[in-house]
Design a protein around this motif. Structure first.
Motif, PDB file in Angstrom:
ATOM      1  N   ALA A 125       0.829  -1.208   0.000  1.00 30.40           N
ATOM      2  CA  ALA A 125       0.000   0.000   0.000  1.00 30.40           C
ATOM      3  C   ALA A 125       0.862   1.256   0.000  1.00 30.40           C
ATOM      4  O   ALA A 125       0.646   2.176  -0.778  1.00 30.40           O
ATOM      5  N   GLN A 126       1.853   1.270   0.908  1.00 30.35           N
ATOM      6  CA  GLN A 126       2.736   2.433   0.961  1.00 30.35           C
ATOM      7  C   GLN A 126       3.634   2.488  -0.266  1.00 30.35           C
ATOM      8  O   GLN A 126       3.963   3.556  -0.757  1.00 30.35           O
ATOM      9  N   GLN A 127       4.008   1.316  -0.773  1.00 29.61           N
ATOM     10  CA  GLN A 127       4.814   1.280  -1.978  1.00 29.61           C
ATOM     11  C   GLN A 127       4.038   1.899  -3.135  1.00 29.61           C
ATOM     12  O   GLN A 127       4.592   2.597  -3.981  1.00 29.61           O
ATOM     13  N   GLY A 128       2.744   1.679  -3.162  1.00 34.26           N
ATOM     14  CA  GLY A 128       1.918   2.262  -4.206  1.00 34.26           C
ATOM     15  C   GLY A 128       1.923   3.774  -4.147  1.00 34.26           C
ATOM     16  O   GLY A 128       1.938   4.450  -5.176  1.00 34.26           O
ATOM     17  N   LYS A 129       1.921   4.351  -2.947  1.00 32.08           N
ATOM     18  CA  LYS A 129       1.971   5.801  -2.822  1.00 32.08           C
ATOM     19  C   LYS A 129       3.287   6.353  -3.365  1.00 32.08           C
ATOM     20  O   LYS A 129       3.323   7.396  -4.003  1.00 32.08           O
ATOM     21  N   ILE A 130       4.369   5.634  -3.077  1.00 31.59           N
ATOM     22  CA  ILE A 130       5.663   6.089  -3.595  1.00 31.59           C
ATOM     23  C   ILE A 130       5.676   6.001  -5.105  1.00 31.59           C
ATOM     24  O   ILE A 130       6.113   6.907  -5.799  1.00 31.59           O
ATOM     25  N   LYS A 131       5.151   4.886  -5.638  1.00 31.69           N
ATOM     26  CA  LYS A 131       5.122   4.727  -7.093  1.00 31.69           C
ATOM     27  C   LYS A 131       4.313   5.839  -7.750  1.00 31.69           C
ATOM     28  O   LYS A 131       4.606   6.274  -8.853  1.00 31.69           O
ATOM     29  N   SER A 157       7.637  15.315  -2.083  1.00 30.81           N
ATOM     30  CA  SER A 157       7.970  15.347  -0.658  1.00 30.81           C
ATOM     31  C   SER A 157       6.725  15.224   0.202  1.00 30.81           C
ATOM     32  O   SER A 157       6.761  14.624   1.285  1.00 30.81           O
ATOM     33  N   GLU A 158       5.600  15.768  -0.260  1.00 33.16           N
ATOM     34  CA  GLU A 158       4.372  15.688   0.529  1.00 33.16           C
ATOM     35  C   GLU A 158       3.921  14.238   0.702  1.00 33.16           C
ATOM     36  O   GLU A 158       3.553  13.812   1.801  1.00 33.16           O
ATOM     37  N   VAL A 159       3.963  13.471  -0.377  1.00 28.77           N
ATOM     38  CA  VAL A 159       3.529  12.071  -0.310  1.00 28.77           C
ATOM     39  C   VAL A 159       4.514  11.231   0.494  1.00 28.77           C
ATOM     40  O   VAL A 159       4.128  10.425   1.351  1.00 28.77           O
ATOM     41  N   LEU A 160       5.785  11.388   0.197  1.00 28.35           N
ATOM     42  CA  LEU A 160       6.799  10.592   0.894  1.00 28.35           C
ATOM     43  C   LEU A 160       6.833  10.908   2.382  1.00 28.35           C
ATOM     44  O   LEU A 160       7.033  10.017   3.218  1.00 28.35           O
ATOM     45  N   LEU A 161       6.612  12.179   2.725  1.00 28.66           N
ATOM     46  CA  LEU A 161       6.613  12.562   4.130  1.00 28.66           C
ATOM     47  C   LEU A 161       5.453  11.900   4.857  1.00 28.66           C
ATOM     48  O   LEU A 161       5.585  11.459   6.015  1.00 28.66           O
ATOM     49  N   GLU A 162       4.303  11.801   4.203  1.00 30.90           N
ATOM     50  CA  GLU A 162       3.153  11.140   4.814  1.00 30.90           C
ATOM     51  C   GLU A 162       3.475   9.696   5.134  1.00 30.90           C
ATOM     52  O   GLU A 162       3.139   9.179   6.218  1.00 30.90           O
TER      53      GLU A 162
END
Length: 658
Positions: A22-28, A43-48
């Motif tokens: 799930a988190q990998q999907g956000k990074i992708k 940075s906003e997504v990765l920081l979350e």
């Protein structure tokens, strides 16, 4: 444009992660933005993700890079710290970036630790070598810094990026995002255009866009003008004739263009220089005084690092020859960019590959252009220009006018109006003060009434003065000029110091040490000690006068001729080797040999006495008892094979027997 150029020069590789799908999907979901340098969204997504406690090398690399490439060094340092705390095998380049991020928050002690770690992992990298060769770089930079200058943030700066100044006629030309229009995804600011503003008695006039066909809907920056004012070289994205080109990775590179001044005062006839390419960037042109050498930054093939400084010949028609890399004494595995040549031919450039105060620091290599034109071996010494130009942040695009003494540079330092601002200051008049004291070389006593003479580098007298009771002197001098100062006093040998004053104002302290030329002598004095006459030596088992001994005896002869009432006792000694009787006879022969030499050269016999003392007056512990023999060298024994000269009488005074 600094940051645009800085990060378009190398590809960022996005690796795999080990976090949940799930988190990998956000990074992708932000990888395309990441590759396209849209770091605000990344940075906003990765920081979350990171704030939820997830950890991985890939996550922390991307997050730290997103802040690092936006020059938000406090957050960059935080996440690089989390990255290295994982104790995973990572590219040593991350240690280098971590060290720079720590400099950005003034944590120099911790930065140095990670630079040493970087050097240990990449011992052949020039950036690490430069650091290890100058671990006390901060002290060296402080010595080169100016405390008498306070840069001014130009009134024309805005809340967006303004940087990269050059002078043209009575105006300055610079790059700015103030033009509005479509926004660049990297920093959410409008694309850069070139602007000019006229200088007035009260500051500046109205800021206007460069007239002509230079500005487009993409980036333009870093203009430089030919000495005759007919040509302008500038940086632009790879966009000409309405064609926008990308490399195989989808990156639109930077290129150099040449514009021609039209009769109506506009800049038209835009031509791409022949060595531009869609596969690498070419940017930030700078011309020398003659206009026959163009310097620029690029990551073209043959580059040592992420970007290097190159030079190319400029032909009479404004076209260019073939580029040549300035070599490893200027370029490192890091980033060298924003070259500038002053009218003296000194190169200024920005680099993060050498020890400095922050990310980009400005460095200087004196007289580089003359060396390049002479075809030198490309050994170009550099130095950090220090404060106030350099800071813990990015400092770049240095420009100076040596006639008006005006300096411009760009920086994203704290206290500015926007992401990058233009700063200026006037180079202070450089007056040097040299002061010092005239002393007796032997006693360190003050020598009042001495004369101190100031000469230029060619020996022409400029000024002289007589020192007072405190024996001090002071002169006002020019900077970067060679001088010679000489101290004189009757009965003393003069002393002089030759030196070149530095380019920055500072006080120089000197001591002139005068050697006494005449000294009062008394009976029983040791002539050798008073007049610095060396002991007369003889070869082993010999009593003849050696050539070097004859030279010294000529000095004794000169003294006896100068003081006709002086009488001396010649005392000759041997080392312990040989029997006592033999040594007594040998030393006697030596004493008489010395006496005969002086008589043969005109000294009356009744002024001289001579006696041999054998081995009874050794000057060291080199006796010939079994316990001493093995510890003494031939040089030690030689000290005992000597002749001495004791004044037995002068001017009617005599020395008691001793």
């Amino acid at each position: 444009m600094k940051t645009v150029f800085k990060y378009l020069l190398f590809a960022i590789v996005v690796g795999s992660t080990s976090i949940s799908f799930a988190q990998q999907g956000k990074i992708k979901s932000v990888e395309n933005d990441y590759r396209d340098f849209a770091y605000v969204k990344t940075s906003e997504v990765l920081l979350e993700v990171a704030n939820k406690g997830y950890k991985s090398v890939d996550l922390f690399q991307k997050l730290a890079n997103s802040y690092y490439f936006r020059n938000e060094m406090e957050d960059a340092a935080k996440w690089y710290g989390e990255l290295v705390a994982l104790n995973e095998v990572i590219d040593p380049e991350y240690y280098f970036r971590y060290a720079l991020a720590l400099k950005g928050i003034k944590d120099y002690k911790k930065s140095d630790i990670w630079m040493k770690k970087f050097y240990e992992l990449k011992p052949n990298d020039m950036r690490g070598k430069a650091f290890m060769s100058m671990v006390d770089y901060r002290e060296a930079i402080e010595e080169l810094s100016r405390e008498d200058v306070e840069p001014i943030n130009l009134e024309i700066n805005t809340e967006v990026s303004d940087f990269g100044t050059t002078e043209y006629e009575n105006s300055i030309v610079f790059a700015s995002s103030r033009g509005g229009g479509r926004k660049y995804r990297w920093n959410n600011q409008p694309y850069l255009d070139l602007f000019s503003v006229e200088k007035t008695d009260n500051g500046f006039g109205e800021v206007k866009e460069i007239q002509g066909k230079v500005n487009t809907k993409y980036h333009e920056s870093s203009a430089i003008f030919s000495p005759n004012g007919k040509y302008m070289f500038f940086t632009r994205n790879n966009f000409i004739d309405l064609k926008y080109k990308e490399d195989e990775g989808g990156i639109n590179r930077l290129q150099l263009y040449r514009a021609t001044l039209s009769e109506d005062g506009t800049w038209d006839e835009i031509h791409s220089v022949h060595f531009n390419s869609k596969d690498y960037s070419v940017a930030h042109p700078a011309l020398n005084l003659l206009g026959n050498k163009l310097y620029f930054a690029s990551d073209m093939p043959g580059t040592f690092g992420q970007s290097d400084i190159f030079v190319v010949d400029v032909k009479e028609d404004g076209t260019l020859g073939e580029p040549e890399n300035l070599g490893p004494s200027i370029n490192t595995e890091g980033q060298e960019s924003f070259p500038f040549l002053n009218t003296d031919g000194d190169l200024y450039f920005s680099s993060n590959g050498y020890p400095g105060l922050g990310g980009f620091d400005v460095f200087k290599s004196e007289d580089l252009d003359a060396k390049v034109r002479a075809g030198s071996n490309r050994n170009f010494p550099i130095e950090n220009v220090g404060k106030p130009v350099n800071s813990p942040f990015d400092d770049f695009a240095y420009y100076e006018n040596l006639v008006t003494k005006r300096v411009y540079f760009s920086s994203n330092r704290e206290g500015g109006k926007g992401s990058d601002d233009i700063y200026t200051f006037e180079i202070p008049e450089c007056d040097q003060i040299v002061s010092g004291t005239v002393l007796d070389k032997d006693t360190d006593e003050l020598l009042p009434n001495s004369t101190v003479v100031l000469f230029d580098g060619e020996g022409n007298e400029l000024e002289r003065l007589t020192v007072g009771p405190d024996a001090t002197f002071q002169f006002s001098l020019d900077c970067e000029t060679e001088y010679l100062i000489r101290g004189e006093l009757e009965a003393f040998i003069s002393d002089e110091k030759r030196f070149t004053t530095p380019e920055r104002k500072q006080e120089l302290l000197l001591q002139l040490l005068l050697d006494r030329d005449e000294q009062e002598v008394e009976p029983c004095d040791d002539l050798a000690k008073i007049l610095d006459i060396p002991i007369i030596y003889f070869d082993f088992d010999k009593s003849n006068i050696r050539y070097d001994a004859e030279i010294e005896l000529q000095k004794v002869l000169a003294v006896l001729n100068k003081y006709p009432t002086m009488t001396i006792d010649i005392r000759s000694h041997t080392d312990c080797r040989g029997t006592e009787t033999y040594n007594e006879n040998l030393s006697e022969r030596r004493a008489q040999s010395t006496k005969k030499y002086l008589i043969d050269n005109g000294i009356a016999e009744d002024r001289l006495t001579a006696k041999g003392y054998g081995e009874y007056r050794l000057v060291n512990d080199c006796g010939c008892e079994p316990t001493n023999q093995s510890s003494c060298s031939e040089a030690d024994h030689q000290l005992n094979r000597r002749s001495e000269f004791i004044i037995t009488g002068i001017n009617g005074k005599t020395c008691p027997e001793k």
